[in-house]
Write a protein that holds these residues in place. Structure first.
Motif, short mmCIF file in Angstrom:
data_model
loop_
_atom_site.label_atom_id
_atom_site.label_comp_id
_atom_site.label_asym_id
_atom_site.label_seq_id
_atom_site.Cartn_x
_atom_site.Cartn_y
_atom_site.Cartn_z
N ASP A 262 -1.52 -26.85 -0.43
CA ASP A 262 -1.75 -25.55 -0.94
C ASP A 262 -3.07 -25.57 -1.53
N LEU A 263 -3.39 -26.32 -2.35
CA LEU A 263 -4.61 -26.40 -3.23
C LEU A 263 -5.81 -26.47 -2.33
N ASP A 264 -5.71 -27.36 -1.31
CA ASP A 264 -6.83 -27.39 -0.26
C ASP A 264 -7.01 -26.26 0.44
N ALA B 94 -10.25 -23.87 0.52
CA ALA B 94 -10.87 -23.54 1.81
C ALA B 94 -10.97 -21.86 2.07
N GLN B 95 -10.12 -21.18 1.74
CA GLN B 95 -10.11 -19.87 1.64
C GLN B 95 -11.17 -19.07 0.95
N SER C 121 -14.65 -19.87 2.11
CA SER C 121 -14.94 -18.71 3.22
C SER C 121 -15.23 -17.51 2.74
N ALA C 122 -14.59 -16.84 1.83
CA ALA C 122 -14.59 -15.53 1.28
C ALA C 122 -16.33 -15.57 0.56
N ILE C 123 -16.76 -16.58 -0.21
CA ILE C 123 -17.83 -16.75 -0.71
C ILE C 123 -18.99 -16.57 0.43
N ALA C 124 -18.48 -17.23 1.62
CA ALA C 124 -19.77 -17.29 2.54
C ALA C 124 -19.78 -15.94 3.24
N ASN C 125 -18.77 -15.15 3.25
CA ASN C 125 -18.65 -13.82 3.63
C ASN C 125 -19.45 -12.79 2.93
N LEU C 126 -19.16 -13.01 1.62
CA LEU C 126 -19.79 -12.06 0.87
C LEU C 126 -21.49 -12.25 0.74
N LEU C 127 -21.87 -13.64 0.80
CA LEU C 127 -23.23 -14.20 0.78
C LEU C 127 -23.77 -13.30 2.25
N ASN C 128 -23.07 -13.37 3.41
CA ASN C 128 -23.56 -12.86 4.55
C ASN C 128 -23.75 -11.33 4.48
N VAL D 29 -19.63 -15.28 -8.75
CA VAL D 29 -19.51 -16.43 -9.77
C VAL D 29 -18.01 -16.43 -10.53
N SER D 30 -17.22 -15.56 -10.44
CA SER D 30 -15.89 -15.57 -10.69
C SER D 30 -15.00 -16.39 -9.61
N MET D 31 -15.29 -16.37 -8.40
CA MET D 31 -14.85 -16.95 -7.33
C MET D 31 -15.23 -18.41 -7.52
N ARG D 32 -16.42 -18.79 -7.60
CA ARG D 32 -16.72 -20.24 -7.81
C ARG D 32 -16.17 -20.76 -9.22
N ALA D 33 -15.96 -20.00 -10.15
CA ALA D 33 -15.20 -20.68 -11.33
C ALA D 33 -13.72 -20.88 -10.93
N GLU D 34 -12.93 -20.17 -10.21
CA GLU D 34 -11.78 -20.37 -9.73
C GLU D 34 -11.82 -21.70 -8.73
N ILE D 35 -12.61 -21.79 -8.09
CA ILE D 35 -12.67 -22.82 -7.21
C ILE D 35 -12.99 -24.17 -7.86
N ALA D 36 -13.80 -24.10 -8.86
CA ALA D 36 -13.67 -25.46 -9.86
C ALA D 36 -12.56 -25.81 -10.70
#
Length: 608
Positions: free
Chosen positions: A525-527, A531-532, A535-542, A553-560
């Motif tokens: 579940d964590l994996d 991954a999701q 993928s969402a960060i990559a879409n935002l950067l695009n 920044v918030s999403m990277r903190a959640e990933i960490a």
């Protein structure tokens, strides 16, 4: 989803086939009894016997009975299983770094001839169901728009007939050119349908008998049975025996209804009642095939029998019958039960001697105690995080603990997101979440202490069990050698698994566990969540967002935060694997000690 549908369909079809052939056996017995007891059973009980066939088709489970007639049916061959001891890790390929950690999709459901037959049955049942529904729906719409009869003469006759039968249901009386004989329809809102010219052809006394017959069907519940039989006929459309049985059931229903009418009017009216049936035959000829419709002229082929039974009518023709009750009880015991499970398969392999069984039980108890002692020694000294991680990896943690871990992880992720969005640690919202995390951690600590105490109690119970079995028997040499061989194979497999997996990076380690089917569901579940979010960060950067955008920044903190939780669980799994190896080695050492003790006891006798 399709696999689950096909499995369910095959299961339903298998049950239908079993119920269908067993009901066919019951049909044969009912027909035989009708032939033997033609004049000894009254019409009511001739029809009642068919209800046993309905019951067998409806019952999803049959109780066991030593008198079941189906015990003589051939049983399916027993499933033979064979235990094979093999290493846990058998040179499986290790995925390369960066390989997705999701398991491979399951193989397609294997089609068989039985699957095809089940699909054919489903198609036929659906086609018949749609056809039946359309025909009945079309006729019901026709009946719904016809205004009810307001003739006081007919309404008074109908009310009088209802009172004679003790029927207290409101119903409509209508006239229609689409029916050529009187009939009744409507499961919930019944209607009596008369031909257009019935009032001109029949006198009041004759109409009274017609009303009594149709209302008798309503009193007996024949409309409900008619619907039920129609649905069962759709489900068992492949069985011609049941089609014939349902036809005979409808034919036996009419003499039973005649008997109920004459039991209300008296024996003196049987000649007049018979003349009304003859007059109906002269003017009308329709046989109603709709499951919503029951008429007075059902199955003309049986009218000779009906007239014979009317001529023989007496006051017991619709009463209770001790013979009928006895036959139904016997048939229920024989045909509405299944054979008891026999012990023939167990007796094919003789039970081991009691002494050997006791020795094996003692040996298993000693090995269980040794494993628990190793487990307790290793786990009790660990801090709570590592302790719980080990238990999660071993599958021994409390579900409440897992739920608390998930809640704490989610709250920490929320705090990290708020901090990334510029909130300060003393912000009221972060303070409230922090207090909630502290409360959850207290609950977690209390559960962890309870688990530690439970381990001690488990060890004490295992010691007591082994001590109580010491006096029963001692392990034999043959049994010990067989057990130690299996234990050494298990220990060797654990060594291979540990040597291969422990040096791996976390991503390869988890991917290999997924391939072995041993990954914790929380890891999966964590994996997926990590991954999701990546993928969402990559879409935002695009889409043009920058790396320092508050949302990214918030999403990277959640990933960490999730990666920290994932790392903790993976470390617990690694510790658990090492503990598995230590317990396997302990088991081998214990068995070797038992062998040495047995050899020491037997060596003096050998020297003598």
């Amino acid at each position: 989803m399709i696999d689950a549908f096909l499995r369910g369909l095959e299961s339903i079809f298998a049950w239908l086939i079993e119920a269908s052939w067993q009901a066919s056996v019951l049909v044969a017995l009912v027909l035989l009894l009708h032939l033997i007891l033609r004049s000894r059973l009254n019409p009511r009980w001739h029809h009642t016997l068919w209800l046993l066939v309905i019951a067998r088709l409806l019952l999803p489970y049959l109780p066991e009975s030593a008198f079941s007639i189906f015990q003589f049916a051939p049983s399916p061959p027993p499933v033979v299983t064979e235990t094979v001891t093999a290493p846990i890790f058998n040179a499986l390929p290790v995925p390369a770094a960066g390989t997705p950690l999701l398991p491979a999709p399951p193989a397609a459901y294997p089609f068989s001839a039985f699957t095809v037959l089940a699909l054919v049955w489903l198609a036929g049942a659906l086609a018949l169901l749609i056809l039946t529904w359309q025909v009945n729906r079309r006729f019901a719409r026709h009946v719904a728009v016809i205004p009810p009869v307001t003739d006081p003469r007919l309404l008074k006759l109908a009310e009088s007939a209802q009172q004679e039968l003790g029927l207290h249901r409101r119903l409509r009386i209508i006239e229609s050119s689409r029916v050529q004989s009187p009939a009744i329809m409507g499961l919930f809102r019944p209607s009596l349908i008369l031909p257009k010219d019935v009032r001109a052809r029949f006198a009041d006394a004759e109409l009274r008998f017609i009303f009594l017959h149709e209302f008798a069907h309503l009193k007996r519940g024949d409309l409900f049975l008619q619907w039920l039989v129609a649905l069962l006929q759709i489900l068992h459309w492949f069985n011609p025996v049941l089609w014939y049985a349902f036809r005979r059931m409808r034919a036996d229903r009419e003499p039973a209804t005649d008997a109920l009418v004459l039991s209300c009017t008296g024996e003196t009216c049987k000649e007049s009642y018979g003349q009304v049936l003859v007059k109906l035959l002269e003017h009308y000829h329709q046989h109603h095939s709709l499951p919503t419709l029951i008429g007075i002229l059902e199955d003309k082929d049986q009218f000779k029998r009906r007239f014979t039974l009317i001529a023989r009518f007496n006051r017991t023709a619709y009463g209770w019958s001790l013979l009928g009750v006895t036959i139904i009880a016997i048939l229920s015991i024989m045909c509405l039960t299944k054979s008891k499970a026999t012990e023939s398969q167990d007796t094919a392999q003789p039970n081991p001697p009691p002494a050997l069984t006791a020795a094996k039980t003692l040996l298993e108890a000693k090995m269980d105690t040794a494993a628990r002692r190793v487990l307790l020694t290793q786990l009790q000294s660990m801090p709570d995080d590592q302790f719980v991680g080990m238990l999660q990896a071993l599958g021994g943690t409390d579900p409440n603990f897992t739920a608390l871990d998930i809640k704490i992880s989610d709250e920490n992720v929320q705090i990290a997101g708020l901090l990334a969005n510029g909130y300060t640690p003393d912000h009221p919202k972060i303070v409230a979440i922090t207090n909630k995390v502290a409360s959850l951690q207290e609950d977690r600590k209390r559960l962890a202490d309870g688990m530690r105490r439970a381990l001690v109690i488990d060890l004490q119970a295992a010691d007591a069990r082994a001590s109580s079995l010491v006096q029963s028997a001692a392990p034999t040499s043959t049994d010990l050698h067989a057990q130690i061989l299996l234990a050494r194979e298990d220990a060797d497999a654990c060594h291979v698994l540990l040597d291969k997996l422990q040096p791996m990076p976390d991503d390869q380690f988890v991917a290999t566990l997924l391939g072995l089917g041993r990954a914790d569901p929380i890891i999966i579940d964590l994996d997926k969540k990590i991954a999701q979010e990546n993928s969402a960060i990559a879409n935002l950067l695009n889409d043009g967002f920058t790396n320092n955008h508050p949302r990214i920044v918030s999403m990277r903190a959640e990933i960490a935060a999730r990666q920290v939780e994932l790392k903790r669980i993976i470390d617990g799994v690694r510790h658990a694997m090492a503990l598995d190896l230590e317990m396997a080695d302990s088991r081998v050492a214990l068995l070797q000690k038992e062998v040495d003790n047995l050899n020491a006891q037997t060596s003096p006798l050998t020297k003598r």
